[in-house]
Scaffold this motif. Sequence first.
Motif, mmCIF file in Angstrom:
data_model
loop_
_atom_site.group_PDB
_atom_site.id
_atom_site.type_symbol
_atom_site.label_atom_id
_atom_site.label_comp_id
_atom_site.label_asym_id
_atom_site.label_seq_id
_atom_site.Cartn_x
_atom_site.Cartn_y
_atom_site.Cartn_z
ATOM 1 N N ALA A 98 -11.389 6.089 1.547
ATOM 2 C CA ALA A 98 -10.355 6.076 2.588
ATOM 3 C C ALA A 98 -10.268 7.426 3.273
ATOM 4 O O ALA A 98 -10.184 7.511 4.511
ATOM 5 N N SER A 148 -8.051 -1.974 4.315
ATOM 6 C CA SER A 148 -8.748 -2.586 3.179
ATOM 7 C C SER A 148 -9.825 -3.540 3.674
ATOM 8 O O SER A 148 -9.650 -4.227 4.685
ATOM 9 N N ASP A 157 -12.796 0.116 0.494
ATOM 10 C CA ASP A 157 -12.214 -0.363 -0.757
ATOM 11 C C ASP A 157 -10.886 0.358 -0.952
ATOM 12 O O ASP A 157 -10.855 1.591 -1.082
ATOM 13 N N PRO A 158 -9.762 -0.360 -0.989
ATOM 14 C CA PRO A 158 -8.467 0.317 -1.092
ATOM 15 C C PRO A 158 -8.279 1.058 -2.412
ATOM 16 O O PRO A 158 -7.414 1.940 -2.511
ATOM 17 N N GLU A 159 -9.079 0.719 -3.428
ATOM 18 C CA GLU A 159 -8.969 1.386 -4.724
ATOM 19 C C GLU A 159 -9.875 2.616 -4.818
ATOM 20 O O GLU A 159 -9.950 3.244 -5.880
ATOM 21 N N CYS A 174 -13.382 -0.448 7.522
ATOM 22 C CA CYS A 174 -12.820 -1.088 6.342
ATOM 23 C C CYS A 174 -13.380 -0.430 5.084
ATOM 24 O O CYS A 174 -14.578 -0.110 5.022
ATOM 25 N N GLY A 224 0.766 -1.236 0.000
ATOM 26 C CA GLY A 224 0.000 0.000 0.000
ATOM 27 C C GLY A 224 0.798 1.289 0.000
ATOM 28 O O GLY A 224 0.230 2.348 0.284
ATOM 29 N N LEU A 273 -3.920 0.254 3.985
ATOM 30 C CA LEU A 273 -4.654 0.298 2.721
ATOM 31 C C LEU A 273 -3.868 -0.475 1.664
ATOM 32 O O LEU A 273 -3.188 0.098 0.820
ATOM 33 N N HIS A 309 -0.888 3.673 -2.227
ATOM 34 C CA HIS A 309 -2.244 3.943 -1.740
ATOM 35 C C HIS A 309 -2.216 4.927 -0.571
ATOM 36 O O HIS A 309 -3.062 5.821 -0.474
ATOM 37 N N HIS A 310 -1.254 4.775 0.315
ATOM 38 C CA HIS A 310 -1.161 5.697 1.443
ATOM 39 C C HIS A 310 -0.740 7.090 0.985
ATOM 40 O O HIS A 310 -1.222 8.105 1.512
#
Length: 385
Positions: A334, A308, A327-329, A325, A210, A280, A213-214
């Motif tokens: 987030a 996630s 969706d990481p996408e 929680c 991630g 994430l 993502h972060h």
Amino acid sequence: MPLAPAATPDRSPVRVAHLTPHRDPFEPRTFFQCQSLAEAGFEVVLVAPHDRDLERDGVRLLAVPRHRGRLERVTRTAWRTVRRGMAAKPALYHIHDPELIPWGLVLRLTGRPVIYDVHEDYAQAAGVRDWIPGPARRLLAGFYGGIAALARRCFTVVIAERYYARSFPGAVEVLNYARTEEFAGLGDIARAVPPRPRALYTGSITASRGGRHHARLAAGLPAGAEVALVGVCPEPDLARDLRTQSAGDPRLILEIAERWVPRETIVEAYGEAWTCGLALFPDTPHYREKELTKFFEYMAAGLPIVASGFPVWRRLIEGERVGICVDPEDPRAAADAVLWLQQHPGEARAMGERGREAVARRYNWASQAERLVGLYRDLLRAGPG
């Protein structure tokens, strides 16, 4: 109740040796095991890469030179590690890396028990290692699968994750729960919700864990917010991109290194005021079923979690009511989760407190240490086999 000391009939402590040719000697899983065995009365030797021999918390570290590449690690450094371990003449060997499995067969010829510690499913992990060329990943996964089969037949196996039992049926679970002593000094005051959103990620920083993502989350939060990444980033391209973004965006805070970040640095980071802890990760077979060590550390530190929404993660985090929680996408989801925790400090603190209670009740290292010590005593009592 304290565990009875481990000693030979002449009352001298039983010596045991942990061997790793590439892990930091103070990495939590390896060193927690060594500490717990020393506390139980064993004489513990840890052979690992370091610049000098030393003793810490009753554990004697025997240093081997750090490797300068993967080939040296699996050849010369592995041999040096085994040689120093054998010279210590322990009653039991505990190996932590797959490159030591062939050497473990040699160690078995000494008549001593050998434990193989499965830190991760390496066959599956090959699929998320960016340094492995795509066509080679399948070959490496097959190689690791063969090594795992050899380990199952020849050694006693302990596993860090429940689902590793699919590859190692009958293995002993010694799970990566939090050592509560590390977090005892934080106190409730450290969990005051900060006046602006501040999110923390600790541990290895890679694309598959991630890293991007972060960084994307940081870019999506309002001015004045912070996303801090604290840990080792072994991927040069990712480290470069993160530093470039951080230089132009004060919302992304980095405390990263290529090889090693002291454990004390990570524990110290937990003592600051944070809105939440982050995980994430993009969806990969390697991570979607892992109960990350950082979950239990965040919980022990009293931090709500934003992670996630994989089913195993959701079952833990939302089942214990310790976080949110997403969706990481979906970077907006987030960011919204972090902002919701910031805007609802009462519920954020309640999540953090439930996390602490869950660690005290169940997810603590003491329960795993007792299982490990019991395994050692059973193997030593059985003798050569």
